[in-house]
Design an enzyme around this catalytic site. Structure first.
Site, PDB file in Angstrom:
ATOM      1  N   GLY A  94       0.729  -1.258   0.176  1.00  0.00           N
ATOM      2  CA  GLY A  94       0.024   0.013  -0.014  1.00  0.00           C
ATOM      3  C   GLY A  94       0.811   1.379   0.113  1.00  0.00           C
ATOM      4  O   GLY A  94       0.268   2.391   0.125  1.00  0.00           O
ATOM      5  N   TRP A  96       2.467   2.856  -2.553  1.00  0.00           N
ATOM      6  CA  TRP A  96       2.264   3.769  -3.226  1.00  0.00           C
ATOM      7  C   TRP A  96       0.697   4.578  -3.352  1.00  0.00           C
ATOM      8  O   TRP A  96       0.439   5.720  -3.704  1.00  0.00           O
ATOM      9  CB  TRP A  96       2.525   3.045  -4.600  1.00  0.00           C
ATOM     10  CG  TRP A  96       3.879   2.846  -5.426  1.00  0.00           C
ATOM     11  CD1 TRP A  96       4.908   2.982  -4.372  1.00  0.00           C
ATOM     12  CD2 TRP A  96       4.091   2.692  -6.589  1.00  0.00           C
ATOM     13  NE1 TRP A  96       6.173   2.951  -5.351  1.00  0.00           N
ATOM     14  CE2 TRP A  96       5.615   2.878  -6.623  1.00  0.00           C
ATOM     15  CE3 TRP A  96       3.532   2.824  -7.740  1.00  0.00           C
ATOM     16  CZ2 TRP A  96       6.317   2.626  -7.789  1.00  0.00           C
ATOM     17  CZ3 TRP A  96       4.468   2.504  -9.150  1.00  0.00           C
ATOM     18  CH2 TRP A  96       5.736   2.460  -8.878  1.00  0.00           C
ATOM     19  N   ASP A 112      -4.244  -6.444  -6.031  1.00  0.00           N
ATOM     20  CA  ASP A 112      -3.010  -7.240  -5.585  1.00  0.00           C
ATOM     21  C   ASP A 112      -3.437  -8.774  -5.137  1.00  0.00           C
ATOM     22  O   ASP A 112      -4.752  -8.751  -4.660  1.00  0.00           O
ATOM     23  CB  ASP A 112      -2.308  -6.671  -4.408  1.00  0.00           C
ATOM     24  CG  ASP A 112      -0.847  -7.181  -4.544  1.00  0.00           C
ATOM     25  OD1 ASP A 112       0.221  -6.418  -4.925  1.00  0.00           O
ATOM     26  OD2 ASP A 112      -0.547  -8.350  -4.467  1.00  0.00           O
ATOM     27  N   ASP A 128      -6.928 -10.852  -8.931  1.00  0.00           N
ATOM     28  CA  ASP A 128      -6.144 -10.840 -10.165  1.00  0.00           C
ATOM     29  C   ASP A 128      -6.444  -9.896 -11.186  1.00  0.00           C
ATOM     30  O   ASP A 128      -7.195 -10.166 -11.716  1.00  0.00           O
ATOM     31  CB  ASP A 128      -5.808 -12.325 -10.687  1.00  0.00           C
ATOM     32  CG  ASP A 128      -4.619 -12.656 -12.121  1.00  0.00           C
ATOM     33  OD1 ASP A 128      -4.047 -11.330 -12.242  1.00  0.00           O
ATOM     34  OD2 ASP A 128      -4.511 -13.636 -12.150  1.00  0.00           O
ATOM     35  N   ASP A 152       3.656  -1.559 -10.266  1.00  0.00           N
ATOM     36  CA  ASP A 152       4.962  -2.040  -9.558  1.00  0.00           C
ATOM     37  C   ASP A 152       4.878  -3.353  -9.516  1.00  0.00           C
ATOM     38  O   ASP A 152       5.386  -3.922  -8.476  1.00  0.00           O
ATOM     39  CB  ASP A 152       4.972  -1.135  -8.066  1.00  0.00           C
ATOM     40  CG  ASP A 152       6.538  -0.928  -7.573  1.00  0.00           C
ATOM     41  OD1 ASP A 152       7.386  -1.028  -8.367  1.00  0.00           O
ATOM     42  OD2 ASP A 152       6.864  -1.114  -6.429  1.00  0.00           O
ATOM     43  N   LYS A 192       6.947  -0.479 -13.435  1.00  0.00           N
ATOM     44  CA  LYS A 192       8.129  -1.332 -13.151  1.00  0.00           C
ATOM     45  C   LYS A 192       8.618  -1.965 -14.433  1.00  0.00           C
ATOM     46  O   LYS A 192       8.074  -2.981 -15.033  1.00  0.00           O
ATOM     47  CB  LYS A 192       8.252  -2.223 -12.171  1.00  0.00           C
ATOM     48  CG  LYS A 192       9.441  -2.729 -11.746  1.00  0.00           C
ATOM     49  CD  LYS A 192       9.582  -3.916 -10.501  1.00  0.00           C
ATOM     50  CE  LYS A 192       9.250  -3.152  -9.450  1.00  0.00           C
ATOM     51  NZ  LYS A 192       9.237  -4.068  -8.347  1.00  0.00           N
TER      52      LYS A 192
END
Length: 238
Positions: A94, A96, A112, A128, A152, A192
């Site tokens: 959490g 971000w 997540d 998902d 990320d 990322k």
């Protein structure tokens, strides 16, 4: 967005008070005991104990050291704007989400595979995002196209370089497809990636769809990590 193994993660409950990067000059700390820990777990724990960003995140109430990465990205590229509506893919634990809200986001929807403790101002799903039903659920929560999509995401590695690379690239491709399908025109995408990865095709696709596409490695990203971030600004729309 998980900097720590699931069985080692710790939640932060103190509200953030600052957005400054972590300080230096912390002495080296060794584990008091290695009992019942694998070698990799021992190394990870010792690295955490001696990481100034981990210490600063704990002191300021950020849920993970990754919060500093997003702050650096935003300081450089001004991705987060007051009133934005944001989707955070791979949001655990959490950090971000906290940064986005602290910097003025009106609403954040995060998802997540791991559970994430509630954060006021955000709707957090344990699911998902690659499941089309979950993608639709995220967009229903947004009540319109998001201004920013953050990712990320990182796969759990299996130790086989080629397999790990394919999994990482697959996640990055899916995150970028989600952004291209859902972003508001003029919006931003931050994801990322990893140095040395075969990202040429993806970068070309993003450059055709955004006004600006840049690579950036935050100072708070560990020096021995190959991670970098793709920052795409000014979505042109479908």
């Amino acid at each position: 967005m998980n900097d720590t193994p699931d069985n080692e993660r710790r939640r932060m409950v103190k509200p953030p008070t600052s957005g400054k990067a972590a300080g230096r000059g912390i002495g080296h700390t060794k584990l008091k005991t290695a009992k019942d820990r694998t070698t990799s777990s021992q190394k990870w724990l010792e690295r955490q104990l001696n990481d100034p960003y981990v210490a600063q995140a704990k002191a300021e109430g950020w849920r993970s050291r990754a919060a500093f990465k997003l702050m650096e990205i935003d300081d450089r590229f001004h991705v987060l704007k007051r009133g934005n509506r944001i989707v955070d893919l791979g949001c655990a634990p959490g950090g971000w989400v906290q940064v986005a809200l602290k910097r003025g986001a009106a609403f954040v929807a995060g998802v997540d595979l791991l559970p994430v403790d509630p954060i006021p101002g955000a709707e957090l799903l344990q699911a998902d995002f690659t499941d089309p039903a979950v993608s639709r659920q995220l967009m229903d929560l947004m009540h319109g196209a998001p201004d920013v999509i953050l990712s990320d995401l990182a796969h759990n590695t299996v130790g086989h370089k080629q397999t790990d690379h394919l999994k990482i690239m697959g996640l990055l491709e899916m995150a970028s497809d989600f952004a291209l399908d859902n972003l508001k025109p003029g919006g931003a995408f931050v994801a990322k990636a990893f140095q040395g990865g075969e990202t040429e095709h993806l970068l070309l696709k993003l450059k055709l769809s955004f006004d600006t596409v840049k690579h950036f490695k935050p100072k708070s990203s560990r020096a021995d990590s190959s991670e970098i971030y793709i920052v795409a600004l000014g979505y042109k729309g479908q």
